[in-house]
Design an enzyme around this catalytic site. Structure first.
Site, mmCIF file in Angstrom:
data_model
loop_
_atom_site.group_PDB
_atom_site.id
_atom_site.type_symbol
_atom_site.label_atom_id
_atom_site.label_comp_id
_atom_site.label_asym_id
_atom_site.label_seq_id
_atom_site.Cartn_x
_atom_site.Cartn_y
_atom_site.Cartn_z
ATOM 1 N N GLY A 204 20.399 -5.951 66.855
ATOM 2 C CA GLY A 204 21.200 -6.744 65.968
ATOM 3 C C GLY A 204 20.526 -7.429 64.900
ATOM 4 O O GLY A 204 18.939 -7.596 65.146
ATOM 5 N N THR A 211 18.846 -12.854 72.008
ATOM 6 C CA THR A 211 18.025 -13.721 72.991
ATOM 7 C C THR A 211 19.233 -14.553 73.760
ATOM 8 O O THR A 211 18.815 -14.503 74.909
ATOM 9 C CB THR A 211 17.092 -14.656 72.251
ATOM 10 O OG1 THR A 211 16.536 -13.976 71.446
ATOM 11 C CG2 THR A 211 16.211 -15.524 73.301
ATOM 12 N N HIS A 426 23.394 -19.861 31.053
ATOM 13 C CA HIS A 426 23.093 -18.720 31.808
ATOM 14 C C HIS A 426 24.040 -18.516 32.896
ATOM 15 O O HIS A 426 24.681 -17.456 33.235
ATOM 16 C CB HIS A 426 21.519 -19.088 32.328
ATOM 17 C CG HIS A 426 21.116 -17.903 33.231
ATOM 18 N ND1 HIS A 426 20.150 -17.137 32.792
ATOM 19 C CD2 HIS A 426 21.214 -17.604 34.485
ATOM 20 C CE1 HIS A 426 19.748 -16.596 34.128
ATOM 21 N NE2 HIS A 426 20.597 -16.679 34.938
ATOM 22 N N GLU A 427 24.358 -19.890 33.611
ATOM 23 C CA GLU A 427 25.338 -19.667 34.600
ATOM 24 C C GLU A 427 26.767 -19.545 34.320
ATOM 25 O O GLU A 427 27.283 -18.546 34.924
ATOM 26 C CB GLU A 427 25.230 -20.973 35.485
ATOM 27 C CG GLU A 427 23.803 -21.289 36.275
ATOM 28 C CD GLU A 427 23.281 -19.963 36.870
ATOM 29 O OE1 GLU A 427 24.120 -19.214 37.511
ATOM 30 O OE2 GLU A 427 22.122 -20.124 37.257
#
Ligand code: ADP
Ligand code: MG
Ligand code: ZN
Length: 611
Positions: A204, A211, A426-427
């Site tokens: 995975g 763990t 830009h965003e």
């Protein structure tokens, strides 16, 4: 350190005692008075001297009245010569009992040698002491070979985990339930002639709880849990890995039934013969030893080896053969329901405000692993504490999502007005194109606050979890990625370096479209490049070329074509909706971040395109 000091002290004490003994030996009981040679001569003349004891140059004189004196003569001349030179009557000399004392041989020897002996002794002592130190090191060096596997969780320990602590991962838990049964009640299976599996491989992505699951199996079965990481095997010292394996299995067999957990087994279990550098032989030996040990389990020894990896594709086939890690359990990335469940597990000991709906948090976190989610709630708790609140609010959760996703906000990051404006355009470009194209994920948030390494960001989130992506969707995504650069070019007539990351990602995606997904009509449905594992200093350095120069050229052309097309798509949208873009920029400059609702409201009020 203490032993060094002790040794030195001991050494000096011994020296002191030795010295004391010698001086005691040399010391006469009654200290006689001194007498010159001249006086001695006079005394002999007057026949007052009873005896003289000669001890090399020292003379001990006893007078007739038993008084004792000492004197010193020149060492070269004998006493008789000296007395003759003084013209003493030989007859009178004869009356004196002269006794020449010779020091015992060994004492003389020591006396002669002592000046040389002392430095020698010191050096000897020094070496002795050094050798003791080195021996200590050697002992430590010997222990390198031991596994260092901690029986991290002995039976009945208090921080053991159970399956209930692992949220989601339903299939994996079902599969592992069987292992628990084997460990708890092996007879049930062996009496039917069933062989108990030796190895279980958990596969995975990082942070999906491999763990944790292995620990939970040990917890459920209530057996000891030996934990060692694959990278611990691979140390600088050749031969150590294999002996660690031996030691680990020896310990485990003693404690059976138990679980050995080898974390990150890909560190040792990579395909043999593929790799560069010194650790390669070492890995091979270690891997071989693991295989030998697993094959060597006697029937009835109830030790189950669990291993975890996020790279099952690079594992040596020998590990996957029947009788070794033939049980494979895949742990998927959590879906929305799993994410909610994981959040619930980790929210247990955290006070959440009423308004917090973990489902909503789960909705906003596609692609998050269990570890990410645990981290998210932890960040939220820290944020809440910093704000001196008593309960974790939804706001803190949302902020933490972004922090985990993109890194911490850098509000203090000062940017000039010009840069701020460029970032806003830009965003806004990314957001606008994402909004206009039908198959892309909806925009969740736009921000021009620096975060992590990005100057600003546009957050898009899928409506539902996705496992597959269509060509249409990917091509549209390319346009969204390039939109930032398009706007910079169109509005400012120039491009900043801020777009370079977009460009890199877009190029990577375009290349994948052509070489991995077979989505190019020109080069056709096939993959290019056989990724062979060549590990050098932990990096993959080679891609095996399984195609011709001509194909390479065609690929390059196709990649460029995809990118150019995406660029045009973005440009058209931006030209078409320029007024909306301006509107978004205005709002962004004003508020710095726009949430989904605010963003979408702009489209409702905006006037139709003018340019
Ligand atoms: P892996 O070994 O797969 O990289 P870990 O097992 O170390 O991941 O998981 C890291 C942490 O993430 C765990 O300690 C746990 O807090 C959290 N976690 C991961 N998956 C889950 C899960 N399914 N349920 C609850 N917690 C989880
Ligand atoms: Mg792990
Ligand atoms: Zn960008």
């Amino acid at each position: 350190m203490r032993s060094i000091a002790k040794n030195i002290l001991l050494f000096f004490v011994l020296l002191f005692i030795l010295g004391a003994v010698f001086s005691l030996y040399n010391q006469p009981v009654v200290k006689p008075k001194a007498m010159s040679i001249g006086e001695l001569v006079q005394n002999i003349d007057e026949e007052k001297v009873k005896s003289i004891a000669i001890d090399s140059e020292k003379l001990e004189i006893t007078l007739a009245n038993d008084e004792k004196f000492t004197t010193v003569k020149e060492p070269e001349d004998s006493l008789t010569t000296i007395l003759k030179n003084y013209n003493v009557d030989p007859l009178k000399i004869r009356k004196v009992a002269i006794e020449v004392k010779t020091a015992p041989g060994w004492l003389m020897l020591i006396q002669a040698l002592l000046p040389f002996l002392i430095p020698f002794l010191i050096i000897l002592g020094f070496f002795w002491f050094m050798s003791r130190q080195v021996q200590g090191m050697n002992n430590r060096a010997m222990s390198f070979g031991q596994s260092g596997a901690k029986e991290a969780e002995p039976k009945g320990g208090k921080d053991r985990v159970a399956f209930k602590d692992v949220a989601g991962a339903k299939e994996a838990k079902e599969e592992l339930q069987e292992i628990v049964e084997f460990l708890k009640n092996p007879k049930k299976f062996t009496s039917l002639g069933a062989k108990i599996p030796k190895g279980v491989l958990l596969m995975g992505a990082p942070g999906t709880g491999k763990t944790l699951l292995a620990r939970a199996v040990a917890g459920e079965a209530d057996v000891p849990f030996f934990h060692i990481s694959g990278s611990e095997f691979v140390e600088m010292f050749v031969g150590v890995g294999a002996s660690r394996v031996r030691d680990l299995f020896r310990k485990a067999k003693k404690a059976a039934p138990c679980i050995i957990f080898i974390d990150e087994i890909d560190a040792v279990g990579r395909q043999r013969g593929a790799g560069l550098g010194g650790s390669h032989d070492e890995r091979e030996q270690t891997l071989n030893q693991i295989l030998v040990e697993m094959d060597g389990f006697e029937v009835g020894v109830n030790v189950i080896v669990m291993a975890a990896t996020n790279r099952p594709d690079v594992l040596d086939p020998a590990l996957l053969r029947p009788g070794r890690f033939d049980r494979r359990v895949v742990i998927d990335e959590p879906d929305i329901a799993d994410r909610e469940a994981i959040l619930k597990v980790h929210a247990k000991n955290k006070p959440l405000a009423e308004e917090v709906d973990l489902r909503k948090v789960a909705e906003r976190t596609p692609g998050f692993s269990g570890a990410d989610l645990a981290n998210l709630l932890n960040e939220a708790a820290i944020l809440t504490a910093r704000r001196n609140k008593k309960k974790i609010g939804f706001e803190e959760c949302v902020e933490s999502i972004e922090k985990v996703m993109l890194g911490p906000e850098r509000r203090s990051h000062v940017i000039s007005d010009k840069e701020k404006k460029i970032t806003a355009y830009h965003e806004a470009g990314h957001a606008l194109v994402a909004h206009e194209l039908p198959h892309t994920d909806p925009v969740h948030k736009i921000s021009i606050i620096a975060r992590g390494r990005a100057g600003g960001y546009t957050l898009k989130l899928p409506i539902e979890d996705k496992h597959y992506h269509s060509k249409t969707e990917l091509v549209e995504n390319l346009a969204v990625m390039l939109a930032g650069q398009v706007v910079e070019k169109e509005v400012f007539g120039d491009i900043t370096t801020g777009a370079s990351n977009d460009l890199m990602q877009a190029t990577k995606l375009a290349r994948k479209l052509v070489t991995q997904y077979g989505m190019s009509d020109v080069v056709g449905p096939r993959t290019f490049g056989d990724k062979e594992e060549m590990i050098f200093l932990g990096r993959e350095i080679r891609e095996h070329r399984d195609y011709s120069e001509k194909a390479a050229e065609a690929i390059d052309q196709e990649v460029s074509k995809f990118l150019k097309k995406a660029y045009t798509t973005a440009k058209d949208i931006i030209k078409d909706k320029y007024s909306v873009l301006e509107e978004i920029v205005k709002k962004l400059m004003e508020k710095e971040t726009l949430e989904k609702e605010e963003f979408e409201a702009i489209f409702k009020t905006a006037k139709p395109a003018t340019t």
